[in-house]
Design a protein around this motif. Structure first.
Motif, PDB file in Angstrom:
ATOM      1  N   HIS A  73       0.779  -0.996   0.182  1.00  0.00           N
ATOM      2  CA  HIS A  73       0.132   0.005  -0.194  1.00  0.00           C
ATOM      3  C   HIS A  73       0.847   1.265   0.071  1.00  0.00           C
ATOM      4  O   HIS A  73       1.686   1.607   1.016  1.00  0.00           O
ATOM      5  N   GLU A  76       1.432   3.895   2.740  1.00  0.00           N
ATOM      6  CA  GLU A  76       1.726   3.744   4.209  1.00  0.00           C
ATOM      7  C   GLU A  76       3.116   3.990   4.444  1.00  0.00           C
ATOM      8  O   GLU A  76       4.038   2.982   4.365  1.00  0.00           O
ATOM      9  N   HIS A 162       3.395  -2.929   7.150  1.00  0.00           N
ATOM     10  CA  HIS A 162       2.405  -1.967   6.686  1.00  0.00           C
ATOM     11  C   HIS A 162       2.320  -0.733   7.721  1.00  0.00           C
ATOM     12  O   HIS A 162       3.154  -0.654   8.671  1.00  0.00           O
ATOM     13  N   GLY A 163       1.193  -0.090   7.661  1.00  0.00           N
ATOM     14  CA  GLY A 163       0.982   0.699   8.539  1.00  0.00           C
ATOM     15  C   GLY A 163      -0.518   1.317   8.163  1.00  0.00           C
ATOM     16  O   GLY A 163      -1.111   1.104   7.534  1.00  0.00           O
TER      17      GLY A 163
END
Ligand SMILES: [Zn+2]
Length: 349
Positions: A73, A76, A162-163
């Motif tokens: 993503h 992120e 991720h985040g």
């Protein structure tokens, strides 16, 4: 003649002792004791080709092959910046490293480029839902296949970072996937504990089919590689504390795997949770009533969703008691969007 034979036999044994005198991922090839940079080609298909950047650190001594991937993503950012920093980290020296580090900072280059959350803007697919990928699919499917072949198949441990995306107000946490293979689950549990985030989600519901593994971390798990995912960062800003958690976490795992001799203070004992999520039942405007990391009782009000004239607000309540792992960060909300994820505390496994 006999001496020549024994010399030749010794040479064969010596070569066999090092399975990887050089290591290649995509166009990057490194000899022992060196770094290399390159790309993983995603070939053209029904839509365009593109290149995924990759860095390699091939240690002077044999050892584990650890892959660290972020940017499925592309907004992120904290997780992407953490892996970018690892590429040039003074703490990872190829001359003393045991084993090999594969660093893939941005899988979803088009999302990063266009600042598009959640999906690859080329085909509107999440780049962490279509593993192990396929050659005949759209760009996301072909990229997943390239990462499966070039990264998953070549590593023996994997960390997927991720985040909180642009619309996610998230507290840092890791996921530990339970595959049912005890030896592998024990290995991945030690990795996730070494990584050091103080909240760990127990994920026991991941697909078991290697041909429909969906997530990158799960693709590695079902192929017998100890792995986990971790998230830090939220809503766009690149906070140093979030980047540090992820960057140092990877170095902690490398020390745990004896790839480096770095020493760290023991991490805080982890809180283990299982999550329940709450989805929006309508389009409209979200009004949060809690912040990330809040402790909530079952039935506690998490916020409300109204129409675009602030009418007809419907309360969103916690389905169980626990910790707000993330809550929607932006007012825009669509039916089916996740409003919040609640971590229900469980005993340490
Ligand atoms: Zn993500």
């Amino acid at each position: 003649m006999k001496i020549m034979y024994w010399l030749a036999a010794a040479a064969v044994l010596w070569v066999q002792a090092d399975a990887h005198p050089t290591f290649s991922v995509g166009t990057a090839t490194a000899a022992r004791g060196h770094r290399a940079l390159g790309v993983i080609h995603v070939p053209p298909g029904s839509d365009a080709a593109y290149d995924i950047p990759v860095a390699l650190v091939h240690g002077a001594r044999p050892g584990p092959v650890l892959a660290v991937v972020s940017g499925a993503h592309g907004t992120e950012y904290a997780s992407i910046v953490a892996v970018e920093e690892l590429i040039t980290s003074p703490h990872i020296d190829p001359a003393t490293l045991a084993g090999t580090l594969i660093l893939v900072p941005i899988v979803n280059v088009n999302s990063f480029d266009k600042m598009t959350p959640h999906v690859n803007p080329t085909d509107n697919k999440s780049m962490n839902r279509f593993y192990p990928g396929s050659a005949g699919g759209t760009q996301t499917d072909r990229a997943a296949l390239a990462v499966t072949r070039e990264v998953v198949d070549k590593c023996d441990h994997l960390i997927d970072l991720h985040g909180g995306d642009l619309d996610e107000n998230l507290r840092p946490y890791s996921y530990w996937t339970v595959t049912g293979n005890k030896a592998q689950d024990d290995a991945s549990k030690l990795m996730v504990m070494a990584f050091g985030l103080d909240h760990i989600i127990i994920a026991a519901d991941r697909p078991k089919d290697p041909n429909a593994s969906r997530y990158l971390e799960n693709t590695a798990s079902v192929r017998g590689k100890a792995s986990f995912a971790a998230e830090a960062g939220r809503s766009g800003p690149v906070d140093r504390s979030d980047v540090r958690l992820l960057e140092e976490g990877v170095r902690r795992v490398m020390a745990h795997l004896k790839m480096t001799r770095e020493t760290f203070a023991a991490p805080r004992p982890a809180v283990w949770v299982e999550t329940v999520t709450v989805a929006a039942e309508r389009d409209g405007m979200f009004w949060p009533a809690v912040d990330r990391d809040a402790k909530v009782a079952k039935g506690a009000r998490l916020g409300a969703v109204s129409d675009l004239l602030h009418q007809g607000a419907q309360d969103i309540v916690a389905p169980d008691a626990g910790i707000v792992m993330f809550v929607r960060a932006l007012p825009t909300v669509h039916k089916g969007d996740t409003i919040a994820s609640i971590g229900v505390i469980k005993p340490a496994p």
